[in-house]
Design an enzyme around this catalytic site. Structure first.
Site, short mmCIF file in Angstrom:
data_model
loop_
_atom_site.label_atom_id
_atom_site.label_comp_id
_atom_site.label_asym_id
_atom_site.label_seq_id
_atom_site.Cartn_x
_atom_site.Cartn_y
_atom_site.Cartn_z
CD1 TRP A 100 -10.95 -3.90 2.22
CD2 TRP A 100 -11.24 -3.00 0.19
NE1 TRP A 100 -9.72 -3.47 1.76
CE2 TRP A 100 -9.88 -2.92 0.52
CE3 TRP A 100 -11.67 -2.48 -1.04
CZ2 TRP A 100 -8.93 -2.35 -0.33
CZ3 TRP A 100 -10.72 -1.92 -1.90
CH2 TRP A 100 -9.38 -1.86 -1.54
CG ASP A 169 -14.36 -8.94 -0.44
OD1 ASP A 169 -13.41 -9.72 -0.69
OD2 ASP A 169 -14.25 -7.70 -0.49
CE LYS A 193 -5.47 -7.38 -0.53
NZ LYS A 193 -6.88 -7.08 -0.41
#
Ligand SMILES: *Cc1c(COP(=O)(O)O)cnc(C)c1O
Length: 358
Positions: A100, A169, A193
């Site tokens: 990511w 993030d 999530k």
């Protein structure tokens, strides 16, 4: 069948939240309508979004120096929005700690001079680079980090000390542990999530950063200003997901807030890591100090046994334990909504599997 869902995302939601949604689905608060049918300009919906924001502010201790935005496009759209909106010198440093982080870096490289200040690629992303030893460049618009690395199972326990804003993030660790929001310029996280179904992306941005001028070609919808000015109601927001986020925030508050949640998460993760470290059959490759509380990758060292484990676990109600395709093996994602019982059941199953297959 009752299952424990260890998926990395979309992932398990609190049982209480799902029951509440079910109860309210056909008739929300006596409106005679489902939340999915309410006008986003009406009072009934407005109350939901206002409560969601105020609960999130309370849970994370977000001061009035920050704007909270409910956007769409997932964490991945933030990879572009961050450089498109925060650039002055068009210079930003990235710390590459996995897939990511790399994606965020590559996307930024399309618009600005993005630089990899440090990377843990040399050891297959099994650790977080020592933030005190990284030499960041000067005149940066921001430094970007990926706070929890969902695929590789690492997490930051310390932030770099830099004078520019830190952009994080937090897609896979938001609300799982106490963080000091004041140390960040911007925090973003997709909901799927730890908060709600996919569909809403939370952005917490320091208000002075909204003064920066977006790049001239930045689409209106990708400007933070657009959404800040309209309180995330510039266009139709993902109403239902925001409603479910609000219910999760209520659930978390009732449980005692983020500090209480963190204690439970530490306990859950500790049980699994202790078992893995004591086992001569399973192992986790991550540096102990950098281990994630949310995502725990592990292997037997034998691909056939890994596949057998995933299959048999699934038959026993322990689902979505297959590791990410780039890492193989297994991964247990134990987000906030994973009950202790799920962790205990997993460990018991692992013990049994180890005995039968050693
Ligand atoms: C899942 C994830 C993403 C991608 O999120 P999308 O909402 O699918 O775009 C980005 N960063 C991290 C750390 C993630 O875990």
């Amino acid at each position: 069948m009752k299952v424990f869902n260890f998926s990395a995302g979309p992932s398990v939601l609190p049982e209480e939240v799902k029951l509440e949604v079910q109860k309210d689905f056909l008739d929300f608060n006596g409106s005679g309508m489902s939340v999915t049918e309410l006008s986003h300009r009406g009072k009934v919906y407005e109350d939901i979004q206002v409560e969601a924001e105020s609960l999130l502010r309370e849970l994370m201790g977000i001061s009035s120096d920050y704007e909270v935005l409910f956007l769409q496009g997932g964490g991945s759209t933030q990879f572009a929005m961050v450089p498109l909106n925060l650039s002055i010198n068009k210079r930003a440093d990235y710390v590459l700690t996995g897939n990511w982080a790399n994606k965020a870096f590559e996307e930024a490289s399309r618009y600005i001079d993005a630089y990899s200040a440090a990377s843990s690629k040399d050891a297959k992303f099994t650790y977080i680079p020592d933030v005190d030893k990284i030499s960041f460049r000067d005149n940066l618009d921001y430094v970007h980090i990926t706070q929890n690395n969902t695929i590789f199972g690492t997490r930051y326990t310390k932030l770099p000390s830099v004078t520019c804003p830190i952009v994080a993030d937090a897609s896979s660790n938001i609300l799982s542990e106490v963080i000091d929001v004041n140390k960040y310029g911007l925090i973003y996280a997709g909901a799927q999530k730890n908060i709600a179904p996919a569909g809403v992306t939370i952005v917490i941005i320091r208000k002075d950063l909204l003064e920066r001028i977006p790049m001239s070609f930045c689409p209106t919808m990708l400007m933070y200003k657009t959404h800040a000015k309209e309180h995330s109601l510039y266009n139709t927001p993902p109403c239902f997901t925001i409603y479910m986020a609000m219910l999760t925030f209520r659930w978390l508050k009732k449980l005692g807030g983020v500090s209480e949640m963190q204690k439970i998460n530490e306990e859950k993760a500790k049980k699994i890591y202790e078992y893995l470290d004591a086992s001569s059959f399973f192992s986790n490759p991550v540096a102990k100090k950098d281990r994630s509380l949310m995502n725990i990758p592990f292997v037997t060292g034998n691909e056939e046994l890994d596949a057998k484990f995933v299959k048999e676990a699934s038959k026993n109600g322990l689902v979505s334990l297959k590791g990410h395709r780039i890492l193989g093996g297994m991964r247990a994602s134990i987000y906030n909504a994973m009950p202790m019982e799920g962790v205990d059941t997993l460990i018991n199953f692992m013990k049994k599997f180890e005995m039968e297959n050693k």
